[in-house]
Design a protein around this motif. Structure first.
Motif, PDB file in Angstrom:
ATOM      1  N   LEU A 291     -36.085  35.982 -67.695  1.00 25.59           N
ATOM      2  CA  LEU A 291     -35.231  34.180 -67.937  1.00 25.59           C
ATOM      3  C   LEU A 291     -34.712  33.982 -66.847  1.00 25.59           C
ATOM      4  N   ALA A 292     -34.368  32.635 -66.304  1.00 23.26           N
ATOM      5  CA  ALA A 292     -33.494  31.865 -65.748  1.00 23.26           C
ATOM      6  C   ALA A 292     -31.911  31.929 -66.097  1.00 23.26           C
ATOM      7  N   PRO A 293     -31.135  32.986 -65.121  1.00 23.28           N
ATOM      8  CA  PRO A 293     -29.579  33.045 -65.128  1.00 23.28           C
ATOM      9  C   PRO A 293     -29.363  31.349 -66.518  1.00 23.28           C
ATOM     10  N   ILE A 294     -28.502  31.556 -67.386  1.00 25.77           N
ATOM     11  CA  ILE A 294     -27.422  31.306 -68.267  1.00 25.77           C
ATOM     12  C   ILE A 294     -26.407  30.762 -68.211  1.00 25.77           C
ATOM     13  N   ASP A 295     -25.683  29.497 -67.758  1.00 24.96           N
ATOM     14  CA  ASP A 295     -24.885  28.813 -68.153  1.00 24.96           C
ATOM     15  C   ASP A 295     -24.037  29.947 -68.486  1.00 24.96           C
ATOM     16  N   PRO A 296     -22.405  30.297 -67.911  1.00 27.91           N
ATOM     17  CA  PRO A 296     -21.718  30.666 -68.655  1.00 27.91           C
ATOM     18  C   PRO A 296     -21.355  29.697 -69.976  1.00 27.91           C
ATOM     19  N   ALA A 297     -21.115  28.808 -69.528  1.00 25.87           N
ATOM     20  CA  ALA A 297     -20.549  27.163 -70.242  1.00 25.87           C
ATOM     21  C   ALA A 297     -21.042  27.107 -71.989  1.00 25.87           C
ATOM     22  N   ARG A 298     -22.583  27.723 -71.224  1.00 27.58           N
ATOM     23  CA  ARG A 298     -23.441  26.919 -72.808  1.00 27.58           C
ATOM     24  C   ARG A 298     -23.006  28.254 -73.790  1.00 27.58           C
ATOM     25  N   LEU A 299     -22.660  29.180 -74.269  1.00 30.84           N
ATOM     26  CA  LEU A 299     -22.224  30.604 -73.974  1.00 30.84           C
ATOM     27  C   LEU A 299     -20.378  29.966 -74.899  1.00 30.84           C
ATOM     28  N   ALA A 300     -20.342  28.753 -74.512  1.00 27.62           N
ATOM     29  CA  ALA A 300     -19.425  28.761 -74.580  1.00 27.62           C
ATOM     30  C   ALA A 300     -18.606  27.712 -75.834  1.00 27.62           C
ATOM     31  N   ARG A 301     -19.710  27.126 -76.290  1.00 25.76           N
ATOM     32  CA  ARG A 301     -19.564  26.545 -77.166  1.00 25.76           C
ATOM     33  C   ARG A 301     -20.847  26.508 -78.798  1.00 25.76           C
ATOM     34  N   LEU A 302     -20.430  25.945 -79.460  1.00 26.06           N
ATOM     35  CA  LEU A 302     -21.528  26.095 -80.622  1.00 26.06           C
ATOM     36  C   LEU A 302     -22.696  25.763 -80.278  1.00 26.06           C
ATOM     37  N   PRO A 303     -23.876  26.264 -80.707  1.00 21.75           N
ATOM     38  CA  PRO A 303     -25.213  25.099 -80.353  1.00 21.75           C
ATOM     39  C   PRO A 303     -25.191  23.955 -81.103  1.00 21.75           C
ATOM     40  N   GLU A 304     -25.506  22.585 -80.625  1.00 19.68           N
ATOM     41  CA  GLU A 304     -26.180  21.745 -80.889  1.00 19.68           C
ATOM     42  C   GLU A 304     -27.407  21.488 -82.154  1.00 19.68           C
ATOM     43  N   PRO A 305     -27.433  20.934 -82.993  1.00 22.22           N
ATOM     44  CA  PRO A 305     -28.452  20.001 -83.877  1.00 22.22           C
ATOM     45  C   PRO A 305     -29.870  20.112 -83.321  1.00 22.22           C
ATOM     46  N   GLU A 306     -29.743  18.878 -81.957  1.00 22.31           N
ATOM     47  CA  GLU A 306     -30.800  18.476 -81.808  1.00 22.31           C
ATOM     48  C   GLU A 306     -31.260  19.745 -80.740  1.00 22.31           C
ATOM     49  N   GLU A 307     -30.219  21.024 -80.702  1.00 22.30           N
ATOM     50  CA  GLU A 307     -31.303  22.050 -79.680  1.00 22.30           C
ATOM     51  C   GLU A 307     -31.612  22.986 -80.009  1.00 22.30           C
TER      52      GLU A 307
ATOM     53  N   GLY B  28     -26.449  30.451 -78.894  1.00 21.06           N
ATOM     54  CA  GLY B  28     -26.874  29.654 -77.560  1.00 21.06           C
ATOM     55  C   GLY B  28     -27.956  30.168 -76.688  1.00 21.06           C
ATOM     56  N   LEU B  29     -27.867  31.315 -76.961  1.00 21.16           N
ATOM     57  CA  LEU B  29     -27.982  31.960 -75.599  1.00 21.16           C
ATOM     58  C   LEU B  29     -29.720  32.796 -76.041  1.00 21.16           C
ATOM     59  N   ALA B  30     -30.191  32.591 -77.693  1.00 24.00           N
ATOM     60  CA  ALA B  30     -30.863  32.620 -78.209  1.00 24.00           C
ATOM     61  C   ALA B  30     -32.289  31.382 -78.338  1.00 24.00           C
ATOM     62  N   ILE B  31     -31.499  30.443 -78.210  1.00 22.17           N
ATOM     63  CA  ILE B  31     -32.104  28.657 -77.907  1.00 22.17           C
ATOM     64  C   ILE B  31     -33.074  28.977 -76.841  1.00 22.17           C
ATOM     65  N   GLU B  32     -31.864  28.552 -75.706  1.00 23.36           N
ATOM     66  CA  GLU B  32     -32.660  28.462 -74.104  1.00 23.36           C
ATOM     67  C   GLU B  32     -33.086  29.764 -73.919  1.00 23.36           C
ATOM     68  N   ALA B  33     -33.014  30.589 -74.620  1.00 23.63           N
ATOM     69  CA  ALA B  33     -34.372  31.948 -74.019  1.00 23.63           C
ATOM     70  C   ALA B  33     -35.885  31.734 -74.895  1.00 23.63           C
ATOM     71  N   GLY B  34     -35.934  31.243 -76.013  1.00 23.59           N
ATOM     72  CA  GLY B  34     -36.658  30.891 -77.095  1.00 23.59           C
ATOM     73  C   GLY B  34     -37.749  29.580 -76.290  1.00 23.59           C
TER      74      GLY B  34
END
Length: 345
Positions: free
Chosen positions: A44-60, A241-247
């Motif tokens: 996995l590429a590094p994930i921006d910590p800010a990505r984990l500070a919010r709820l995932p969007e339905p579009e994601e 969000g982490l699972a969405i990005e990894a998936g």
């Protein structure tokens, strides 16, 4: 304050804290071969910590389901339901489907039967595909199997399974096919490509294939109406969000999957050759694990554990041991060393 007690439940692989209690003198860290998790995690590429500070969007989430649909050969992303691991889907399906009983092709992953019993449904264990088909003939039956099977890697014929699903649909039942170990079997075709199908539901694992089990991501593949009901039952934000990005990254990487399947095929053959030298007999497996019949399996399990090599045993099949694959040369050397000392003891 002491830690709260945790119910023992069904025995699974892993459980390294319990293994440390069982084998307190074992060298650290354990070489954990007790699971079917890929020892070569997806990079996995590094994930921006800010990505984990919010709820995932339905579009994601929709993007993840679209990527999964392409990876699994499903025609419509609306037939894909992302879940926080397939285990939670296994636990909830008896409560969400209208089936009054379950027949399960056995022996297999024990959580399937446990989930239906916990929901108050009678469960029939069927030994062999013919008995499984006969057991599915009663109205309102959920027919459950793993393909390939865990722990022996046995494969069920796709044509027969689709015919069974059609029969189940006519009498208010459903075929639940758990394809947790199918991703890295290039000669097997998923039943998910037959969707939409009113009598079929398919489970796909993510963490085993990509060596990222701690992310907790899985998928249910089903006809749009049933998929919509399942998605509503899980509610918003079931996937982080982490699972969405990894998936999204891993599922889109077809080249990685193909290369990994080839690599693990070689590793599995090497494991068979190694254990054959010590008198172990292969009883099947998949790209991610191998099953062996072993004389004095209980003694060998304990000896390997004391040497810091954790393998999977089965209380009701005490002559069998299941091993995952070492991930590096050090792991292979530790396994062979432990086997050699066991042969001398």
């Amino acid at each position: 304050m002491p830690a709260p007690a945790i119910a023992a439940g069904i025995a699974h692989g892993g459980r390294l804290i319990e293994a440390r209690r069982r084998f307190p003198s074992a060298p650290q860290p354990f070489l954990d071969l007790s699971t079917g998790i890929n020892p070569h995690p997806y990079p996995l590429a590094p994930i921006d910590p800010a990505r984990l500070a919010r709820l995932p969007e339905p579009e994601e989430l929709s993007r993840l389901q679209a990527v999964a649909a392409r990876a699994y050969g499903v025609a419509d992303p609306d037939m894909v339901v992302a879940t926080p691991g397939t285990q939670i889907a296994i636990s909830l399906l008896p409560h969400l489907l209208g089936c009054s009983r379950a027949v399960i092709l056995s022996p297999t992953y024990a959580e399937h039967a446990a989930a239906w019993r916990h929901a108050g449904r009678p469960v029939e264990a069927a030994a062999g595909l013919e008995a499984f088909e006969r057991g599915a003939m009663l109205p309102g039956t959920a027919a459950v199997l793993c393909n390939p099977n865990n722990p022996d890697g046995a494969r069920s014929d796709r044509v027969r399974l689709l015919a069974l699903a059609a029969g189940l649909a006519r009498q208010g039942g459903v075929l639940i096919c758990d394809e947790a170990f199918l991703d890295l079997e290039p000669d097997m075709a998923s039943l998910g490509t037959a969707l939409p199908h009113p009598g079929l539901l398919v489970l796909r694992s993510f963490g085993k294939t990509y060596g990222l089990a701690g992310i907790r991501l899985g998928f249910v593949l089903a006809s749009p109406g049933l998929a919509g009901r399942l998605r509503s039952a899980f509610g918003p934000w079931a996937i982080g969000g982490l699972a969405i990005e990894a998936g999204c990254a891993a599922l889109a990487d077809e080249a990685w999957r193909a290369g990994m399947a080839e690599r693990l095929l070689g590793d599995g053959a090497e494991l068979d050759r190694l254990l054959l030298r010590y008198g172990w007999r292969s009883r099947g497996g998949t790209a991610l694990f191998r099953l062996y019949q072993v004389r004095q399996a209980t003694r060998l399990y304990a000896h390997l554990g004391e040497a810091g090599v954790l393998v999977r045993r089965f209380e009701h099949q005490p002559d069998l041991l299941r091993l995952g694959l070492p991930g590096d040369s050090g792991g292979w050397a530790r396994l062979e060393g432990a086997l050699a000392t066991a042969a001398l003891s």
